[in-house]
Structure formats: structure tokens, C-alpha cells
Design a protein around this motif. Structure first.
Motif, PDB file in Angstrom:
ATOM      1  N   LEU A 272      -0.530  62.496  94.943  1.00 29.24           N
ATOM      2  CA  LEU A 272      -0.792  62.600  96.648  1.00 29.24           C
ATOM      3  C   LEU A 272      -1.561  63.584  96.246  1.00 29.24           C
ATOM      4  O   LEU A 272      -2.169  64.279  95.684  1.00 29.24           O
ATOM      5  N   ARG A 273      -2.436  62.751  98.042  1.00 28.37           N
ATOM      6  CA  ARG A 273      -3.885  63.916  98.127  1.00 28.37           C
ATOM      7  C   ARG A 273      -3.363  64.154  99.190  1.00 28.37           C
ATOM      8  O   ARG A 273      -3.271  63.479 100.382  1.00 28.37           O
ATOM      9  N   HIS A 274      -4.054  65.612  99.371  1.00 27.86           N
ATOM     10  CA  HIS A 274      -3.851  65.933 101.358  1.00 27.86           C
ATOM     11  C   HIS A 274      -4.729  66.750 101.428  1.00 27.86           C
ATOM     12  O   HIS A 274      -6.079  67.215 100.314  1.00 27.86           O
ATOM     13  N   GLU A 275      -5.851  66.785 102.812  1.00 29.53           N
ATOM     14  CA  GLU A 275      -7.072  67.176 103.047  1.00 29.53           C
ATOM     15  C   GLU A 275      -6.577  68.589 104.276  1.00 29.53           C
ATOM     16  O   GLU A 275      -6.379  68.031 104.561  1.00 29.53           O
ATOM     17  N   LEU A 276      -7.133  69.345 103.802  1.00 29.53           N
ATOM     18  CA  LEU A 276      -6.577  71.038 104.257  1.00 29.53           C
ATOM     19  C   LEU A 276      -8.004  70.678 104.938  1.00 29.53           C
ATOM     20  O   LEU A 276      -8.692  71.642 104.633  1.00 29.53           O
TER      21      LEU A 276
ATOM     22  N   LYS B 234      -3.841  61.203 102.852  1.00 27.10           N
ATOM     23  CA  LYS B 234      -4.651  60.557 101.889  1.00 27.10           C
ATOM     24  C   LYS B 234      -3.825  59.361 101.825  1.00 27.10           C
ATOM     25  O   LYS B 234      -3.764  59.163 100.484  1.00 27.10           O
ATOM     26  N   GLU B 235      -4.307  58.146 102.567  1.00 28.32           N
ATOM     27  CA  GLU B 235      -4.060  57.282 101.652  1.00 28.32           C
ATOM     28  C   GLU B 235      -4.797  55.692 100.566  1.00 28.32           C
ATOM     29  O   GLU B 235      -5.606  56.015 101.647  1.00 28.32           O
ATOM     30  N   PRO B 236      -4.445  54.748 100.063  1.00 27.97           N
ATOM     31  CA  PRO B 236      -2.549  54.765  99.576  1.00 27.97           C
ATOM     32  C   PRO B 236      -2.588  56.097  98.879  1.00 27.97           C
ATOM     33  O   PRO B 236      -3.774  56.257  97.686  1.00 27.97           O
ATOM     34  N   VAL B 237      -1.475  55.839  98.065  1.00 26.36           N
ATOM     35  CA  VAL B 237      -0.742  56.684  97.281  1.00 26.36           C
ATOM     36  C   VAL B 237      -1.193  56.235  95.867  1.00 26.36           C
ATOM     37  O   VAL B 237      -1.013  55.263  96.116  1.00 26.36           O
ATOM     38  N   ASP B 238      -1.620  57.368  95.105  1.00 23.66           N
ATOM     39  CA  ASP B 238      -1.885  56.478  93.659  1.00 23.66           C
ATOM     40  C   ASP B 238      -0.648  57.061  92.759  1.00 23.66           C
ATOM     41  O   ASP B 238       0.048  57.766  93.186  1.00 23.66           O
ATOM     42  N   VAL B 239      -0.745  55.798  91.952  1.00 30.18           N
ATOM     43  CA  VAL B 239       0.808  55.106  91.658  1.00 30.18           C
ATOM     44  C   VAL B 239      -0.074  55.129  90.155  1.00 30.18           C
ATOM     45  O   VAL B 239      -0.577  54.747  89.768  1.00 30.18           O
ATOM     46  N   VAL B 240       0.295  56.048  89.218  1.00 34.38           N
ATOM     47  CA  VAL B 240       0.012  56.524  87.700  1.00 34.38           C
ATOM     48  C   VAL B 240       1.338  56.260  86.724  1.00 34.38           C
ATOM     49  O   VAL B 240       0.561  55.376  86.166  1.00 34.38           O
TER      50      VAL B 240
ATOM     51  N   THR C  38       5.852  43.448  89.177  1.00 34.82           N
ATOM     52  CA  THR C  38       4.328  43.820  90.040  1.00 34.82           C
ATOM     53  C   THR C  38       4.379  42.674  91.782  1.00 34.82           C
ATOM     54  O   THR C  38       3.634  43.491  92.409  1.00 34.82           O
ATOM     55  N   THR C  39       5.435  41.994  91.480  1.00 32.44           N
ATOM     56  CA  THR C  39       5.684  40.858  92.803  1.00 32.44           C
ATOM     57  C   THR C  39       5.945  41.838  94.672  1.00 32.44           C
ATOM     58  O   THR C  39       6.020  41.279  94.990  1.00 32.44           O
ATOM     59  N   HIS C  40       6.302  42.609  93.709  1.00 30.50           N
ATOM     60  CA  HIS C  40       7.092  43.201  94.700  1.00 30.50           C
ATOM     61  C   HIS C  40       6.255  44.668  94.831  1.00 30.50           C
ATOM     62  O   HIS C  40       6.882  45.933  96.318  1.00 30.50           O
ATOM     63  N   GLN C  41       5.728  45.152  94.466  1.00 27.99           N
ATOM     64  CA  GLN C  41       5.098  46.608  94.385  1.00 27.99           C
ATOM     65  C   GLN C  41       4.637  46.948  95.934  1.00 27.99           C
ATOM     66  O   GLN C  41       4.496  47.835  96.156  1.00 27.99           O
ATOM     67  N   ALA C  42       4.124  46.082  96.461  1.00 33.29           N
ATOM     68  CA  ALA C  42       3.503  46.559  97.749  1.00 33.29           C
ATOM     69  C   ALA C  42       4.730  46.524  98.568  1.00 33.29           C
ATOM     70  O   ALA C  42       4.716  47.168  99.926  1.00 33.29           O
ATOM     71  N   ASP C  43       6.219  46.348  98.070  1.00 28.89           N
ATOM     72  CA  ASP C  43       7.379  46.642  99.155  1.00 28.89           C
ATOM     73  C   ASP C  43       7.461  48.337  99.268  1.00 28.89           C
ATOM     74  O   ASP C  43       8.298  48.466 100.125  1.00 28.89           O
ATOM     75  N   PHE C  44       6.778  48.912  98.538  1.00 29.02           N
ATOM     76  CA  PHE C  44       6.637  50.384  98.067  1.00 29.02           C
ATOM     77  C   PHE C  44       6.156  51.397  98.589  1.00 29.02           C
ATOM     78  O   PHE C  44       6.116  52.407  98.877  1.00 29.02           O
ATOM     79  N   GLN C  45       4.979  50.756  99.317  1.00 25.42           N
ATOM     80  CA  GLN C  45       3.872  51.074  99.774  1.00 25.42           C
ATOM     81  C   GLN C  45       4.276  52.454 101.296  1.00 25.42           C
ATOM     82  O   GLN C  45       3.494  53.095 101.429  1.00 25.42           O
ATOM     83  N   GLN C  46       5.012  51.551 102.331  1.00 21.76           N
ATOM     84  CA  GLN C  46       5.632  52.453 103.219  1.00 21.76           C
ATOM     85  C   GLN C  46       6.265  53.451 103.199  1.00 21.76           C
ATOM     86  O   GLN C  46       6.148  54.224 103.682  1.00 21.76           O
ATOM     87  N   ALA C  47       7.154  53.233 101.547  1.00 18.64           N
ATOM     88  CA  ALA C  47       8.237  54.717 101.468  1.00 18.64           C
ATOM     89  C   ALA C  47       7.568  55.745 101.166  1.00 18.64           C
ATOM     90  O   ALA C  47       7.620  56.966 100.793  1.00 18.64           O
ATOM     91  N   LEU C  48       6.639  54.804 100.032  1.00 19.20           N
ATOM     92  CA  LEU C  48       4.771  56.207 100.027  1.00 19.20           C
ATOM     93  C   LEU C  48       4.202  56.480 101.257  1.00 19.20           C
ATOM     94  O   LEU C  48       4.004  57.984 100.619  1.00 19.20           O
TER      95      LEU C  48
ATOM     96  N   ASP D 102       5.430  57.270 103.703  1.00 20.88           N
ATOM     97  CA  ASP D 102       6.431  58.351 104.891  1.00 20.88           C
ATOM     98  C   ASP D 102       6.648  59.244 103.436  1.00 20.88           C
ATOM     99  O   ASP D 102       6.637  61.016 104.099  1.00 20.88           O
ATOM    100  N   VAL D 103       6.436  59.013 102.056  1.00 17.41           N
ATOM    101  CA  VAL D 103       6.650  60.664 101.487  1.00 17.41           C
ATOM    102  C   VAL D 103       5.616  61.666 100.833  1.00 17.41           C
ATOM    103  O   VAL D 103       5.439  62.658 101.741  1.00 17.41           O
ATOM    104  N   ALA D 104       4.420  60.676 101.723  1.00 16.10           N
ATOM    105  CA  ALA D 104       2.869  61.387 101.359  1.00 16.10           C
ATOM    106  C   ALA D 104       3.262  62.460 103.286  1.00 16.10           C
ATOM    107  O   ALA D 104       2.346  63.127 102.369  1.00 16.10           O
ATOM    108  N   LYS D 105       3.363  61.285 103.995  1.00 16.26           N
ATOM    109  CA  LYS D 105       3.151  62.347 105.721  1.00 16.26           C
ATOM    110  C   LYS D 105       4.295  63.590 105.453  1.00 16.26           C
ATOM    111  O   LYS D 105       4.406  64.700 105.684  1.00 16.26           O
ATOM    112  N   ARG D 106       6.045  63.629 104.340  1.00 15.83           N
ATOM    113  CA  ARG D 106       6.929  64.401 104.742  1.00 15.83           C
ATOM    114  C   ARG D 106       6.072  65.831 103.577  1.00 15.83           C
ATOM    115  O   ARG D 106       6.441  66.838 104.452  1.00 15.83           O
ATOM    116  N   ARG D 107       5.325  65.273 102.705  1.00 18.55           N
ATOM    117  CA  ARG D 107       5.270  66.406 101.625  1.00 18.55           C
ATOM    118  C   ARG D 107       3.376  67.182 102.448  1.00 18.55           C
ATOM    119  O   ARG D 107       2.999  68.632 102.342  1.00 18.55           O
ATOM    120  N   ALA D 108       3.272  66.238 103.641  1.00 21.48           N
ATOM    121  CA  ALA D 108       1.617  67.301 104.468  1.00 21.48           C
ATOM    122  C   ALA D 108       2.366  67.810 104.962  1.00 21.48           C
ATOM    123  O   ALA D 108       2.090  69.203 105.413  1.00 21.48           O
TER     124      ALA D 108
END
Length: 549
Positions: A425-429, A532-538, A489-499, A501-507
Motif C-alpha cells: 500500500l502506498r499513501h501520500e501524506l 494511491k491506487e491501484p494497489v500493488d499485489v506482490v 487469473t480470471t477473477h483477479q479484477a474482482d478483487f480490485q474494489q476490495a483492495l 477499500d482496504v487502501a482507503k481504510r488504512r489511509a
């Protein structure tokens, strides 16, 4: 005697004589990694030198050295009380002289001398060659007063020679009085001549003054003596005054009245006031511990405890090619020779060499096993190697990937197919200070995110972290793993909304933490945090429930 002989050999060589002041006041050497412990030449005429040399030889042959006798008594007391002391001398000749005398007096005790005559690595080897099951005494010059850890072998310090630099005494004692020292008590002994005017000046005007200031402020203050002008003037005044005095003790009593002492005392006072203002400027005296305790607890949790450190080192060593062995009291033994050349080279650059390393998680040594915290070179290098080789597909960082960034396994830790993502996760402070000045910083954090398939609702951070340690149950067929990874691989885009939301919560949490700490410190300004989106998936893994559960 060595100084007199050096002067006699040097004749009128002014360069040799210039060493006297440089070494007496411990000017930083232009080359090398330690203070110069060679003896300076005595600055006097050759006839006087020969007479003094004859007198010095006569006294040495008589065996009457009160200072050495005092040292022997102090060493005996320390040994009888179970201590292992280091005796610090200023010059090589002094260290050799002291070591020979202690060897003769304590025949059943290990006595070694380490000086600048030995290369840096040889000094460490000499220290580590002590048998820790026997009593031991180390005689050393200040080549060992910096950058060397001696707490595993010694727990007492004797200052045989006083230093005009008060920091030198702290550095000497700091070799043993440090993290990893097993002894509940560390002793320090300072020897000085009661009728020696120079010792009296150093002790009262410099060492005691430095200690008094450090006790008042809580931090040491360097000797305020640019180019050693004040201490040189003090030395000349003391030596000249001593020629006309009836005894050295009189000089000690007269010290406060000397103009040079008063000048140095004024400089000490000014240095103390400057240090006091600096402490006040940077201190957060209004910050109450309970107000920032949540941040402290979270930081500790992120760093991990000793059990997690041990687990990581055991697993990482095996991944890099050297399965470690364990012993009593949590000691970990690692065969460094089993690592590849690139990893050994990295460890060697941090000072870890040889064929085997014994460590123990914590801050106390166990026998020859050295203490290991999270910042120890071993876990640090292992983490770097694992990360670089895993992220670098072509192996340019010294070896093939050793960790999988995707995977599938069955575990009793889940009851429904669950996707586990390691994210960055990356945040701009942004901080807007008075006057409109804006300071923008990038804040990054690694966070595991677990999502139950079909819900797209993330689990809690604690539950996601626990799944990282979920134990696999059984072995899946290659076809099953392949099908699951294809589904991911087929459903990875389905998780972007959840990610997102997680990024905004952490911000929002970061902004709340930042405001609370700033408010507790009475800091002024306004703050904002932007995810900062999109969230990087390692890394991405699928956890399946155990069949039949």
C-alpha cells in the motif's frame, strides 16, 4: 623508557617530536581505524635523554612500580569477585609491559595483549581465542575502544592510563557495558596518581567535569577544545607549576585557581548551555507515553517478537541452502559454508565470516552464541536475498527464485476457498504548515489481505496475518493447482474494489494516528492522507478447505 629511547634515536627530527602533542591529545589519525598507540619521542636534549634513560632503567630493574602494584591489586579483586577485566593502556609499550607483569603474577589466568601492532582482523581473532571457561585478562590499547563488541568475553574495565579525551573512557567502557552483556554488574576502575599533577588535572578538570555534565543533562558533551588549545595550555601550566611546587598534591589543590583551568571551565559551561538548549528544542516533554502507546504497540507487532524472528531465520536459512540446527537455550547453529558464494559475500561484508555461526534470539549471549535481534546482519541479509531473488525472474541477484509468489494448498485454517494477497500500500501524506508551506511524503506498508471467494469482503488484518502461517494439509494434484491458479487469473479484477477499500481504510487509520500523535505533541498544521491506487499485489495464494471437512 620507550619514549626516551625514541627521542634518542630520532635526534633532532622535528617530525618525530611533533607526534608528542598529536598523540597526547589523541588527534584523529589521518589513516587507520584506531588511535595511534605508538610511543611519542620525549622532547629533550640527548644528554638529558641518556641520563633519564639510565635512571628509568635503574627504577625498572628495582621492580618498584607503585602504579603497577595498584593495578595488580585491582585485577586480583576483580578476578576473586568473578569478573573478567580489560586493562586499557595508551601505548603499545605500556600494554606489553603490563601484560608481561600480569602474566608473571597470575600464572593460572589467561593474559593477552592486543595493540595496534596487529591488523584489525587479527585483533578480533586474538580476543575470540580466549577460553571462556577459564579466568582471563585482556590488556589493550585504544585500538579496541571503538567498533568492537567485547561483552561476551569481559565484564570489567580498568583505565590504566587516563585520557585527555573524556569520550575515550566512555568508548572503552562501552565495549563491555552494552546489549548482550550477561553479567548483572559491570565494573569500571580508574587508576590515577594521587601525587601526579597531570593525572590530577585530567581527572578533576576534564573527566569529572564531563561526567558531572553528562549526569545533569543525561547525554555526554564533547570536550570544548578546538585544536586542543585549552588542554595544551593547561598541560604547560601544570608542568611549569609543578617544578616550583613542594609536591604534586599542592598542584591538585591549586587547580581551581589557575587561569587555564578557569578558561577551560568557562568553555565547559558554554558547551553545557548549548547542549541544554538543543535538548530543549528537540525534546517532546509534552508528549505523554499513554497518548502514543497504540502506535508503539502496533510498531512492535509489525516488527514481530523473538519467536517470529527464530521462525524466519530457521526457514530462511533452509530456503537459501543451509538447514540450521538447534541446541539448548534456543541456540541456532548455521553452517555458513552451505550458502552460495553471493550470500556468503554479503554476510562477510557485514562482519559475519567463517564456516559456522551460532546465534540466539534476544539480547543476551549464551556461551559463544551471540545475541540476535531483528536488525542483526543474519536475518537482514537473508531477507534481502529472499526478496531480491523472488522478485527477480532472471536471477541477476545471485541465484534462482526461492519463494513462490503464487501457490495453492489445502489447510484446516479455512472452511471456504480463500484468496490471500500480499499487498504493498502506498499513501501520500501532506502536511501544510503555518505560512502555507506544504510537505509531501510517500508512506508505504506491506499488508496481507484475505478475501473469501464469492464475497469480496476482506477478513480482518489479524485473520489475514494468521493465514500466512496456515499449515498445509496433504498434497494437491498438479491439475488441481493449475485449475485454481487459472481461476485466480480470471477473477483477479474482482478483487480490485476490495483492495481499494482496504487502501482507503488504512489511509484513514494513518491520518487518525498522525493527527493523534501530532496533537499530543502540540504540533501545528493540517494533515491529509491520500491512498494511491491501484494497489500493488506482490503475491497471491489460494487456500482450500481440507476435503471432507
Amino acid at each position: 623508557m620507550r619514549a626516551l629511547q625514541t627521542r634518542l634515536d630520532a635526534g633532532g627530527d622535528s617530525a618525530a617530536l611533533d607526534r608528542l602533542g598529536e598523540q597526547l591529545f589523541e588527534l584523529d589519525p589521518e589513516e587507520g581505524d584506531s588511535p595511534d598507540d605508538l610511543e611519542p619521542a620525549a622532547d629533550t636534549g640527548s644528554a638529558e635523554v641518556q641520563a633519564l634513560l639510565r635512571e628509568a632503567n635503574r627504577l625498572a630493574e628495582a621492580g618498584n612500580d607503585p602504579k603497577l602494584e595498584a593495578l595488580v591489586q585491582q585485577v586480583k579483586v576483580l578476578l576473586d569477585d568473578g569478573f573478567s577485566p580489560i586493562v586499557f593502556c595508551h601505548y603499545i609499550a605500556t600494554a606489553a609491559y603490563v601484560a608481561d607483569a600480569l602474566t608473571a603474577r597470575f600464572r593460572s589466568v589467561q593474559v593477552k595483549a592486543v595493540t595496534g601492532q596487529l591488523p584489525s582482523e587479527a585483533r578480533i581473532d586474538e580476543v575470540e581465542s580466549f577460553d571462556l571457561d577459564r579466568q582471563r585478562v585482556l590488556v589493550a590499547t585504544d585500538c579496541l575502544s571503538e567498533g568492537v563488541n567485547l561483552q561476551a568475553q569481559f565484564n570489567a574495565v580498568i583505565h590504566y592510563d587516563l585520557s585527555w579525551n573524556p569520550t575515550r573512557h566512555e568508548q572503552r567502557e562501552g565495549r563491555v557495558d552494552r546489549f548482550g552483556q550477561q553479567a548483572p554488574t559491570v565494573r569500571a576502575v580508574l587508576l590515577y596518581g594521587a601525587n601526579n599533577p597531570v593525572d590530577g588535572a585530567v581527572l578533576q578538570v576534564i573527566i569529572k567535569k564531563a561526567k558531572a555534565i553528562a549526569d545533569r543533562l543525561g547525554v555526554p558533551v564533547p570536550l570544548p577544545d578546538e585544536e586542543h588549545k585549552l588542554t595544551e595550555a593547561l598541560l604547560r601550566a601544570v608542568l611549569l607549576r609543578s617544578r616550583g611546587a613542594s609536591g604534586g598534591s599542592q598542584i591538585t589543590m591549586d587547580l581551581p585557581e589557575m587561569e587555564e583551568v578557569q578558561e577551560l571551565d568557562a568553555a565547559w559551561h558554554n558547551a553545557e548551555e548549548r547542549a541544554k538548549r538543543a535538548i530543549t528544542k528537540f525534546a517532546q516533554r509534552r508528549l505523554k507515553p499513554e497518548e502514543v502507546e497504540p502506535e508503539f504497540i502496533r510498531a512492535q507487532e509489525a516488527l514481530g517478537d523473538l519467536a517470529e524472528l527464530r521462525r524466519f531465520v530457521m526457514a530462511a536459512c533452509a530456503r537459501v541452502g543451509s538447514e540450521p540446527s538447534t541446541g539448548p537455550k534456543d541456540v541456532i547453529s548455521v553452517n555458513l559454508g552451505n550458502f552460495d558464494a553471493a550470500t556468503r559475500e554479503r554476510l562477510d561484508a557485514t562482519g559475519i565470516g567463517g564456516d559456522r555461526l551460532r546465534v540466539v534470539p534476544g539480547d543476551k549471549a549464551v556461551g559463544s552464541a551471540i545475541p540476535m535481534q531483528r536488525s542483526h546482519p543474519l536475518p537482514t541479509v537473508l531477507a534481502e536475498v529472499l526478496l531480491e531473488r523472488t522478485l527477480d525472474a532472471d536471477g541477476t541477484h545471485g541465484g534462482p527464485a526461492v519463494l513462490g509468489r503464487t501457490g495453492v494448498w489445502a489447510t484446516a485454517a479455512v472452511s471456504t476457498r480463500t484468496v490471500l494477497l500480499l499487498t504493498r500500500l502506498r499513501h501520500e501524506l501532506t502536511i501544510t504548515q503555518r505560512g502555507g508551506e506544504r510537505v509531501v511524503s510517500l508512506v508505504e506498508e506491506a499488508l496481507p489481505v484475505a478475501i473469501v471467494a464469492g464475497t469480496n469482503t476482506p477478513l480482518t488484518d489479524a485473520d489475514a496475518s494468521a493465514l500466512l502461517l496456515a499449515t498445509p494439509t496433504g498434497t494437491l494434484l498438479d491439475a488441481v493447482r493449475g485449475a485454481q491458479l487459472q481461476w485466480l487469473t480470471t477473477h483477479q479484477a474482482d478483487f480490485q474494489q476490495a483492495l481499494g477499500d482496504v487502501a482507503k481504510r488504512r489511509a484513514e487509520a494513518l491520518l487518525a494516528d498522525h493527527r493523534r500523535v501530532r496533537d499530543a505533541a502540540r504540533a501545528r498544521g493540517t494533515y491529509s492522507v491520500l491512498a494511491k491506487e491501484p494497489v500493488d499485489v506482490v503475491g497471491a495464494w489460494i487456500l482450500l478447505p481440507v476435503a471432507g471437512s
